[in-house]
Design an enzyme around this catalytic site. Structure first.
Site, PDB file in Angstrom:
ATOM      1  N   CYS A   1      32.734  52.148  25.811  1.00 56.51           N
ATOM      2  CA  CYS A   1      31.362  52.557  26.114  1.00 56.51           C
ATOM      3  C   CYS A   1      31.312  54.002  26.603  1.00 56.51           C
ATOM      4  O   CYS A   1      30.333  54.718  26.353  1.00 56.51           O
ATOM      5  CB  CYS A   1      30.703  51.602  27.105  1.00 56.51           C
TER       6      CYS A   1
ATOM      7  N   THR B   1      42.916  65.101  47.989  1.00 55.55           N
ATOM      8  CA  THR B   1      42.514  63.887  47.294  1.00 55.55           C
ATOM      9  C   THR B   1      42.309  62.793  48.317  1.00 55.55           C
ATOM     10  O   THR B   1      42.807  62.891  49.451  1.00 55.55           O
ATOM     11  CB  THR B   1      43.585  63.458  46.271  1.00 55.55           C
TER      12      THR B   1
END
Length: 423
Positions: free
Chosen positions: A366, A205
């Site tokens: 959204c 990561t």
């Protein structure tokens, strides 16, 4: 300024055909648009400056206005408002947004150019804003990607467990396999794979906070020898792996780097290996990232169309073994996240501020609507170098749950081999 108001009124009069909206304009006058048979969503625009900004670039400025208080909702909620905008404006394309959208699409190669240093900054912008924030709305395992909902009665926790299991089955894990998890998040999937089968998982990561928590979780669960994590860009890896998995990371790669990404997977995957890439996908043609999302949520990010992904896979020399499209699963995931986040909005405000809470709510709403209205879905791409790397049918994915993954995988593979021998 009267001209700005006249343009806004004319546009609303022509556009609103489903639902109803009531707008209080900066001059104090209120007007209603749409059907008078339904209860309206009521909003107020604080100033002519905000009204002008929204008219000129609605895809960016509606979100900006909501965050800053330039647009407030007096009746209904943000979901109601954005859903109404979506079905009346975005379904057929918003005329005012066409020119800005064309520019953004033309400039997307620059916007999505993500060398290693820039990728690290983009990741930090979103993922290093505090693990306590994500604990407010994610499941207990902190899975920050699409869950798997076989029916409406499944909880978020159950759906995330099912998602991890679905991916584990697609990897066809074998005892002793070395697994790479690209973009490992807080380590939940890697630890699940270690518990499912006697495998070793290496997670990489670029998020410092994810890395620290993943390491701690592995140690706390007694899996520190099986699951290891480090901060490293996937492009720096040089080892070979039997299995490669990447969940919710490909959206951060950027179009200019697709060939680089899949060539790296091909280079790192063993000859009989299996890779599983789980990514949000664009249901239609290639486009550009929503400007508000790019500015505030995922800088450098992009949701790809399948037509953009497959050529890069082919050029990398990988074989597509299976593609599954998960429809509406992410909408249900985001619905659960939004409910949890709003229930703990006061805690989020204490961690950040009220503007941040409005920003995060706008992001969740959204995003959910993009899946509800079929603009986005999720692709799971199963890849390999040999056609026989996985069973010939999907039957092995749907065996009864009580069978351990190791036994299930061996049983399915043996069954496929037996049928092949018979033929």
């Amino acid at each position: 300024m009267a001209l700005i108001g006249a343009i806004a009124r004319n546009r609303l009069e022509r556009a609103i055909r489903k639902g109803c909206i009531e707008v209080r304009f900066p001059d104090g006058k209120t007007a209603r648009y749409g059907s008078y048979r339904v209860r309206p969503v009521r909003i107020a625009i604080a100033s002519n400056a905000w009204l002008r900004r929204i008219l000129l670039d609605p895809e960016l400025q509606v979100g900006e206005a909501y965050m800053a208080g330039g647009l407030t909702i007096e009746f209904g909620d943000l979901y109601d408002l954005l859903d109404l905008f979506w079905v009346n404006f975005l379904a057929d394309g918003l005329p005012a947004a066409r020119l800005p959208a064309l520019f953004r699409k033309s400039a997307r190669l620059i916007a999505q150019f993500n060398p290693q240093e820039r990728s690290a900054r983009n990741v930090a912008h979103h993922y290093d804003i505090g693990n306590d924030l994500y604990r407010l709305f994610l499941d207990e395992d902190m899975q920050y990607s699409c869950a798997y909902f076989p029916d409406a009665e499944v909880t978020l926790e159950q759906a995330q467990e099912l998602k991890k299991e679905h991916i584990a089955r697609k990897l066809c894990l074998r005892p002793g396999d070395r697994v790479l998890d690209i973009g490992c998040g807080w380590g939940g999937l890697a630890l699940h794979l270690c518990r499912s089968e006697d495998v070793r998982v290496e997670g990489v990561t670029l998020s410092c906070e994810q890395y620290e928590l993943a390491r701690k979780r592995a140690a706390d669960q007694g899996l520190g020898d099986q699951a290891t994590f480090r901060i490293e860009d996937y492009r720096s890896l040089t080892d070979e792996y039997d299995r490669i998995v990447s969940v919710g990371m490909f959206e951060h790669v950027g179009v200019p780097h697709y060939q680089e990404y899949f060539r790296q997977i091909a280079a790192r995957l063993s000859p009989d290996g299996v890779a599983l890439v789980h990514t949000i996908g664009r249901a239609g043609r290639p486009g550009a990232t929503n400007p508000w999302i790019a500015r505030h949520i995922f800088p450098g990010g992009y949701i790809p169309a399948l037509s953009e992904i497959l050529p890069a896979i082919e050029q990398a020399g990988l074989t597509v073994l299976d593609i599954e499209v998960l429809r509406l699963h992410y909408a249900e995931t985001l619905k659960a996240w939004r409910a949890r986040f709003l229930a703990r909005a006061a805690e989020a405000e204490a961690l950040h501020d009220a503007r941040f809470v409005r920003m995060w709510e706008f992001y969740l709403v959204c995003s959910e609507l993009s899946f509800r209205h079929g603009v986005h879905n999720v692709f799971q791409l199963q890849l390999g170098k040999r056609q026989e790397s996985v069973p010939l049918t999907r039957d092995y994915l749907y065996q009864p749950d009580p069978i351990p993954v190791s036994k299930r995988t061996k049983s399915c593979l043996n069954e496929e081999r037996r049928h092949q021998n018979v033929r």
